[in-house]
Design a protein around this motif. Structure first.
Motif, PDB file in Angstrom:
ATOM      1  N   PHE A 125       0.853  -1.177   0.000  1.00  0.00           N
ATOM      2  CA  PHE A 125       0.000   0.000   0.000  1.00  0.00           C
ATOM      3  C   PHE A 125       0.893   1.232   0.000  1.00  0.00           C
ATOM      4  O   PHE A 125       2.074   1.164   0.353  1.00  0.00           O
ATOM      5  N   PRO A 126       0.367   2.388  -0.401  1.00  0.00           N
ATOM      6  CA  PRO A 126       1.193   3.602  -0.449  1.00  0.00           C
ATOM      7  C   PRO A 126       1.808   3.910   0.913  1.00  0.00           C
ATOM      8  O   PRO A 126       1.117   4.015   1.918  1.00  0.00           O
ATOM      9  N   SER A 130       7.721   3.535   4.169  1.00  0.00           N
ATOM     10  CA  SER A 130       7.920   4.702   5.039  1.00  0.00           C
ATOM     11  C   SER A 130       7.373   4.443   6.435  1.00  0.00           C
ATOM     12  O   SER A 130       7.902   4.968   7.422  1.00  0.00           O
ATOM     13  N   LEU A 131       6.301   3.638   6.539  1.00  0.00           N
ATOM     14  CA  LEU A 131       5.711   3.349   7.841  1.00  0.00           C
ATOM     15  C   LEU A 131       6.726   2.695   8.768  1.00  0.00           C
ATOM     16  O   LEU A 131       6.855   3.081   9.941  1.00  0.00           O
ATOM     17  N   VAL A 134       9.336   5.214   9.867  1.00  0.00           N
ATOM     18  CA  VAL A 134       8.793   6.147  10.849  1.00  0.00           C
ATOM     19  C   VAL A 134       8.766   5.498  12.228  1.00  0.00           C
ATOM     20  O   VAL A 134       9.092   6.136  13.242  1.00  0.00           O
ATOM     21  N   LEU A 135       8.373   4.227  12.279  1.00  0.00           N
ATOM     22  CA  LEU A 135       8.395   3.512  13.553  1.00  0.00           C
ATOM     23  C   LEU A 135       9.809   3.461  14.132  1.00  0.00           C
ATOM     24  O   LEU A 135      10.007   3.642  15.342  1.00  0.00           O
ATOM     25  N   LEU A 136      10.773   3.223  13.273  1.00  0.00           N
ATOM     26  CA  LEU A 136      12.157   3.178  13.737  1.00  0.00           C
ATOM     27  C   LEU A 136      12.627   4.552  14.194  1.00  0.00           C
ATOM     28  O   LEU A 136      13.370   4.672  15.174  1.00  0.00           O
ATOM     29  N   LEU A 137      12.178   5.592  13.511  1.00  0.00           N
ATOM     30  CA  LEU A 137      12.590   6.946  13.865  1.00  0.00           C
ATOM     31  C   LEU A 137      12.083   7.357  15.239  1.00  0.00           C
ATOM     32  O   LEU A 137      12.733   8.151  15.934  1.00  0.00           O
ATOM     33  N   THR A 138      10.939   6.834  15.642  1.00  0.00           N
ATOM     34  CA  THR A 138      10.410   7.196  16.961  1.00  0.00           C
ATOM     35  C   THR A 138      11.329   6.771  18.100  1.00  0.00           C
ATOM     36  O   THR A 138      11.247   7.329  19.200  1.00  0.00           O
TER      37      THR A 138
END
Length: 301
Positions: A125-126, A130-131, A134-138
């Motif tokens: 899915f689009p 990135s999802l 983003v989880l890793l960036l948190t």
């Protein structure tokens, strides 16, 4: 003459033949390698066991300053510290609060991480890549800078001094790593299993729940253990969000033995040993799947 010569000729090659040397198979260790390996493992075991043994030893000393003179503990070993902790502190309240928070974090965190990891592993899915980033960036943000904004948010929601606050906070810490772990594990499960589920008329969630999760049990065990110990050991948010003494977790309760000018190390050691019991029990329940779960998600195949 000829007979003697013939006998010597036939006996000659046999007498000069050398015994063949045994070829070592690939990956097989020699005596020296095996000895060094076992010595290294023994040393590593001692390093791992020594702090635990030292903590148990200190917990048997009756005085708070016995850690300064550990040799004197041998002559006065006692279990009185454990009796004091169990009878004269809020240990069982701490135990109840810790189990509520830890089990709540484990159930909710593993469910969210499993669904997230499965969706990214199987669906396109689009923004699915990135999802995960983003989880890793948190995980890059220090806990200290999150306490104030999170306190304001939970205050507006009326969640201060509730177990839900700690469960949500612990999930934000544990879910990103667990999602990455389970995503790698789901990648090792063949796609044909999903296709077979669809052929049998299962919905995507039905395929996930009935076919994929049973196969992902080792990965789920690792994620559950990580979520559990994260919740048990968390201190900063538990100290800030829990105002009622009866809702303190183990990590916060330990701080009650430390004052500005004094520290009751004997009671702290005894409490730490008691805290290790539920963690050890949980580890025993999932340990059969831990090794498989830790290694299987590292490669895809």
């Amino acid at each position: 003459m000829s007979t003697t010569t013939l006998e010597k000729t036939e006996a000659g090659p046999a007498s000069t033949a050398r015994p063949t040397r045994r070829t070592r198979r690939r990956g097989e260790r020699g005596p020296l390698g095996a000895a060094l390996l076992h010595a290294g493992l023994a040393l590593a075991s001692l390093v791992a066991i020594a702090p635990v043994a030292w903590l148990i030893f200190l917990s048997l000393g009756p005085d708070k300053d016995d850690y300064l003179h550990p040799s004197k503990i041998l002559g006065k070993l006692t279990f009185s510290n454990y009796g004091f902790v169990l009878q004269h502190t809020a240990f069982f309240d701490w135990f109840k609060s810790t189990m509520i928070v830890a089990l709540g974090t484990t159930l909710i965190g593993v469910f969210v991480a499993a669904t997230t990891g499965y969706a990214v592993s199987r669906m396109r899915f689009p923004g699915y890549k990135s999802l995960m980033w983003v989880l890793l960036l948190t995980q890059a943000f220090p806990i200290a800078i999150l306490i104030v904004p999170m306190y304001e948010i939970f205050s507006e929601l009326g969640l201060i001094d509730t177990y839900w606050a700690l469960i949500v906070i612990n999930c934000t810490t544990a879910v990103p790593y667990s999602a990455w772990l389970l995503k790698g594990y789901f990648d090792t499960i063949p796609f044909e299993i999903d296709e077979a589920g669809r052929v049998d008329g299962l919905t995507p969630f039905g395929t996930f729940a009935r076919l994929i999760l049973p196969l992902a049990r080792p990965g789920l065990a690792v994620a559950a253990f990580y979520n559990f110990i994260t919740a048990v050991g968390e201190v900063a948010f538990a100290t800030t969000f829990m105002l009622d003494d009866s809702k303190y977790t183990f990590a916060v309760g330990l701080q009650s033995f430390v004052s500005e000018h004094d520290a009751q190390w004997n009671y702290m050691a005894a409490t730490a040993v008691l805290i290790a019991i539920p963690v050890s029990v949980f580890f025993y329940l999932v340990q059969k799947n831990l090794v498989t779960g830790l290694t299987a998600g590292g490669t895809k195949g």
